[in-house]
Structure formats: C-alpha cells, structure tokens
Design a protein around this motif. Sequence first.
Motif, PDB file in Angstrom:
ATOM      1  N   LEU A 226      33.301  43.670   0.732  1.00  4.40           N
ATOM      2  CA  LEU A 226      32.774  44.268   1.840  1.00  4.40           C
ATOM      3  C   LEU A 226      31.323  43.513   2.204  1.00  4.40           C
ATOM      4  O   LEU A 226      31.222  43.361   3.391  1.00  4.40           O
ATOM      5  N   LEU A 227      30.794  42.815   1.306  1.00  5.59           N
ATOM      6  CA  LEU A 227      29.517  42.035   1.617  1.00  5.59           C
ATOM      7  C   LEU A 227      30.069  40.991   2.703  1.00  5.59           C
ATOM      8  O   LEU A 227      29.211  40.606   3.245  1.00  5.59           O
ATOM      9  N   MET A 228      30.946  40.058   2.276  1.00  7.49           N
ATOM     10  CA  MET A 228      31.425  39.038   3.107  1.00  7.49           C
ATOM     11  C   MET A 228      31.954  39.617   4.402  1.00  7.49           C
ATOM     12  O   MET A 228      31.887  38.643   5.360  1.00  7.49           O
ATOM     13  N   MET A 229      32.090  40.828   4.711  1.00  8.13           N
ATOM     14  CA  MET A 229      32.562  41.294   6.042  1.00  8.13           C
ATOM     15  C   MET A 229      31.584  41.714   6.964  1.00  8.13           C
ATOM     16  O   MET A 229      31.763  41.756   8.096  1.00  8.13           O
ATOM     17  N   ILE A 230      30.342  42.200   6.328  1.00  4.64           N
ATOM     18  CA  ILE A 230      29.344  42.858   7.219  1.00  4.64           C
ATOM     19  C   ILE A 230      28.099  42.024   7.117  1.00  4.64           C
ATOM     20  O   ILE A 230      27.077  42.271   7.681  1.00  4.64           O
ATOM     21  N   ARG A 231      28.232  40.808   6.629  1.00  6.84           N
ATOM     22  CA  ARG A 231      26.902  39.729   6.674  1.00  6.84           C
ATOM     23  C   ARG A 231      27.257  38.487   7.252  1.00  6.84           C
ATOM     24  O   ARG A 231      28.260  37.970   7.064  1.00  6.84           O
ATOM     25  N   LYS A 232      26.299  38.026   7.900  1.00  4.79           N
ATOM     26  CA  LYS A 232      26.508  36.657   8.682  1.00  4.79           C
ATOM     27  C   LYS A 232      25.892  35.415   7.815  1.00  4.79           C
ATOM     28  O   LYS A 232      26.163  34.193   8.120  1.00  4.79           O
TER      29      LYS A 232
ATOM     30  N   TRP B 126      15.993  37.542   6.051  1.00  3.67           N
ATOM     31  CA  TRP B 126      17.148  38.690   6.535  1.00  3.67           C
ATOM     32  C   TRP B 126      18.326  38.346   6.169  1.00  3.67           C
ATOM     33  O   TRP B 126      18.586  37.122   5.943  1.00  3.67           O
ATOM     34  N   VAL B 127      19.093  39.368   5.792  1.00  4.50           N
ATOM     35  CA  VAL B 127      20.741  39.034   5.252  1.00  4.50           C
ATOM     36  C   VAL B 127      21.533  38.839   6.430  1.00  4.50           C
ATOM     37  O   VAL B 127      22.722  38.331   6.251  1.00  4.50           O
ATOM     38  N   GLY B 128      21.211  38.810   7.699  1.00  3.33           N
ATOM     39  CA  GLY B 128      21.842  38.443   8.844  1.00  3.33           C
ATOM     40  C   GLY B 128      22.353  39.790   9.614  1.00  3.33           C
ATOM     41  O   GLY B 128      22.034  40.799   9.416  1.00  3.33           O
ATOM     42  N   GLU B 129      22.877  39.404  10.672  1.00  5.24           N
ATOM     43  CA  GLU B 129      23.450  40.412  11.582  1.00  5.24           C
ATOM     44  C   GLU B 129      24.325  41.362  10.733  1.00  5.24           C
ATOM     45  O   GLU B 129      25.042  41.010   9.956  1.00  5.24           O
ATOM     46  N   ILE B 130      24.124  42.716  10.929  1.00  9.92           N
ATOM     47  CA  ILE B 130      24.600  43.698  10.182  1.00  9.92           C
ATOM     48  C   ILE B 130      25.671  44.534  10.877  1.00  9.92           C
ATOM     49  O   ILE B 130      25.561  44.953  12.116  1.00  9.92           O
TER      50      ILE B 130
END
Length: 218
Positions: free
Chosen positions: A142-148, A89-93
């Motif tokens: 954006l991707l760096m801000m919304i994924r953990k 999973w991509v992590g916390e969204i």
Amino acid sequence: MAGISENWLNLVLLVLLTSGLSIVYSNRVQKALNWWTVQTIAVSLLILAQGVYHDEPEVIFVGVLLLIGKAGIIPILLRRVLRESKTAWVGEIYLKRATSLVVAGALTIIAYDVTKPLMALPQAGFRNGLAVAIALIFFGLLLMMIRKVAIVQVVGILLIDNGIFLAGFFLTQGMPLLVEMGSMFDILVGIVIIVILSKQMLENYDSLNVDHMRSLKG
C-alpha cells in the motif's frame, strides 16, 4: 515457541502492527523511518528471545545481525540521504492520510481472514503473528502505491521484507538456515537500493520523487 511468554509475544505483535499502521499514516519521511526502526528492533528482539530461550547461537547471531544491520546501519544511511535531499514530506498522496489508515485497517482484517486455514498452529501467538506478518506485507505494498518519495518506497520494501521474514519465522516455528541467509541477503539488497537511489536521483535531479525514475530507463 515454547518458553516465550504468550503475553510478551502478543505485546511484540501489537508493537509490530501499531508501527506498521503508523508508517502508513505518517506524513513525514522521518516519522515513517523512525516507526520502521522501532518495528525492526521489535523483530530483532523476537528473534533474540527465540535464540536465548532455546540456546541456539545461530539464531542469536541472526537477531544481532538484524539489530545492527537493519535497525542500525540502514536507518543511518537513509537519514543521510534525507539530509542530502532535504526531503521532509512523504510526497504526493494518492489517498488522504485518514483514508490510508482505513484501508490499512481493512487490509489487517483481510490478513486475519487469509490466515484462517492456518489456525491449527499450536499457539494463539503463532496464529496472530502470521496474520500480523501478512498485514505488514499488505502495508508495504500500500505504501509503495500511495507515495511518490523514493525513500518512503524503500521503507515500503523494507516493511514487506519484515513481513516476509516474520511469516517464515512463524510458519516454521523457528529460524531455519534459509531464513537466516535471507536475513543477511536482504540487508545487502537494502543497502544497494539506497546507494542506487542516492546516486541516480539526487545527483541527476536533486529530488527523490519517483516520477524522475521514468527518465532513468535505458
């Protein structure tokens, strides 16, 4: 970019934009990585076409370097890290997938608006290409801000790199030596990032959640 079909160029730009939006919307790390690989292959083909049409060996060399290094070696290393960490999973969204896609669409519109002062570029493909390049930079941020998950953030960095590379390519209407050197340098940077993440996070925490990076501070 005389010699390159406008329709072909627009097709490549469509692939670049679609892959960027798909990366933002992906809920699996593997999917995001696959879309980034497709995008990087498209960038490489664009550079190769430029070199072939203008008979520029150094540009062809850069295209081959991108194809082998960024579209080949880096995805292999990232997939190895994924296998070791068993991350899916991509992590916390921080934003839901649908909301993320809407935000990415809005950023695309902003990218086209930002590039309006440069509409004097000789070909419509150049103008569209520059707007797409700026959009990819926005998508990466954006991707760096919304994924953990760290690997997804690395993909975000590489997405920004593709955008910067394309912006330089379209603004200079070719491939100056500075951009060539940059392409080789960012491959090295990508590999270093992967090594650091795999060594410091997997060995110490057996996790790729970037929250653990706070404890790595000296």
